[in-house]
Design a protein around this motif. Sequence first.
Motif, PDB file in Angstrom:
ATOM      1  N   ARG A 157       6.834   1.930   6.670  1.00 60.55           N
ATOM      2  CA  ARG A 157       6.184   3.046   7.360  1.00 60.55           C
ATOM      3  C   ARG A 157       7.206   4.145   7.672  1.00 60.55           C
ATOM      4  O   ARG A 157       6.918   5.337   7.547  1.00 60.55           O
ATOM      5  N   ILE A 183       0.962   0.943  -0.739  1.00 55.82           N
ATOM      6  CA  ILE A 183       1.689   2.207  -0.771  1.00 55.82           C
ATOM      7  C   ILE A 183       1.081   3.065  -1.873  1.00 55.82           C
ATOM      8  O   ILE A 183       0.985   2.628  -3.022  1.00 55.82           O
ATOM      9  N   MET A 191      -1.377  -4.077   3.298  1.00 58.23           N
ATOM     10  CA  MET A 191      -1.239  -2.623   3.200  1.00 58.23           C
ATOM     11  C   MET A 191      -0.646  -2.255   1.842  1.00 58.23           C
ATOM     12  O   MET A 191       0.221  -2.935   1.332  1.00 58.23           O
ATOM     13  N   VAL A 230       7.781   6.047   4.515  1.00 58.76           N
ATOM     14  CA  VAL A 230       6.615   6.885   4.203  1.00 58.76           C
ATOM     15  C   VAL A 230       6.604   8.138   5.085  1.00 58.76           C
ATOM     16  O   VAL A 230       6.417   9.258   4.600  1.00 58.76           O
ATOM     17  N   THR A 231       6.845   7.950   6.369  1.00 52.46           N
ATOM     18  CA  THR A 231       6.767   9.104   7.275  1.00 52.46           C
ATOM     19  C   THR A 231       7.985  10.015   7.141  1.00 52.46           C
ATOM     20  O   THR A 231       7.944  11.160   7.581  1.00 52.46           O
ATOM     21  N   VAL A 273       2.961  -3.581   0.475  1.00 49.61           N
ATOM     22  CA  VAL A 273       4.015  -3.688   1.485  1.00 49.61           C
ATOM     23  C   VAL A 273       4.441  -5.156   1.605  1.00 49.61           C
ATOM     24  O   VAL A 273       3.607  -6.021   1.887  1.00 49.61           O
ATOM     25  N   LEU A 292       6.528  -3.916   7.262  1.00 55.18           N
ATOM     26  CA  LEU A 292       5.642  -2.773   7.507  1.00 55.18           C
ATOM     27  C   LEU A 292       6.353  -1.645   8.264  1.00 55.18           C
ATOM     28  O   LEU A 292       6.234  -0.473   7.895  1.00 55.18           O
ATOM     29  N   ALA A 293       7.107  -1.972   9.309  1.00 56.44           N
ATOM     30  CA  ALA A 293       7.767  -0.925  10.094  1.00 56.44           C
ATOM     31  C   ALA A 293       8.764  -0.152   9.238  1.00 56.44           C
ATOM     32  O   ALA A 293       8.847   1.086   9.302  1.00 56.44           O
ATOM     33  N   CYS A 346      13.063   8.234   0.767  1.00 63.52           N
ATOM     34  CA  CYS A 346      12.421   6.918   0.864  1.00 63.52           C
ATOM     35  C   CYS A 346      13.338   5.837   0.287  1.00 63.52           C
ATOM     36  O   CYS A 346      13.459   4.751   0.848  1.00 63.52           O
ATOM     37  N   ARG A 354       1.702   7.571   1.145  1.00 57.13           N
ATOM     38  CA  ARG A 354       0.727   7.204   2.168  1.00 57.13           C
ATOM     39  C   ARG A 354       0.603   5.688   2.188  1.00 57.13           C
ATOM     40  O   ARG A 354       0.847   5.017   1.181  1.00 57.13           O
ATOM     41  N   LEU A 355       0.210   5.158   3.326  1.00 54.83           N
ATOM     42  CA  LEU A 355      -0.135   3.745   3.429  1.00 54.83           C
ATOM     43  C   LEU A 355      -1.645   3.630   3.551  1.00 54.83           C
ATOM     44  O   LEU A 355      -2.287   4.451   4.203  1.00 54.83           O
ATOM     45  N   THR A 356      -2.202   2.604   2.914  1.00 50.03           N
ATOM     46  CA  THR A 356      -3.637   2.412   2.985  1.00 50.03           C
ATOM     47  C   THR A 356      -3.940   0.929   3.149  1.00 50.03           C
ATOM     48  O   THR A 356      -3.144   0.077   2.749  1.00 50.03           O
TER      49      THR A 356
END
Length: 64
Positions: free
Chosen positions: A48, A3, A1, A51-52, A39, A44-45, A16, A60-62
């Motif tokens: 995330r 960022i 993933m 990010v949120t 990431v 990841l958690a 962040c 954003r994550l992609t």
Amino acid sequence: MKILLDRGKCTGLGICESLSPDVFEVDDDGALVLSTDVVPDGRLAEIRAAVTSCPTEALRLTED
Ligand code: SF4
């Protein structure tokens, strides 16, 4: 993933950074610097959550 950062939306308040300070850092000019756009393994958690938590949706994550 990966960022993704939309610099046009980032206001540099550093929410962040407070959640993942080794990945996100607001520099002296108020610009956000990513130490990596990938990431880190096992994070990841946490990433995330950072990010949120961005109030301006600048992050954003992609996949890939
Ligand atoms: S939380 Fe969002 S607006 Fe704030 S520094 Fe991070 S990316 Fe920029």
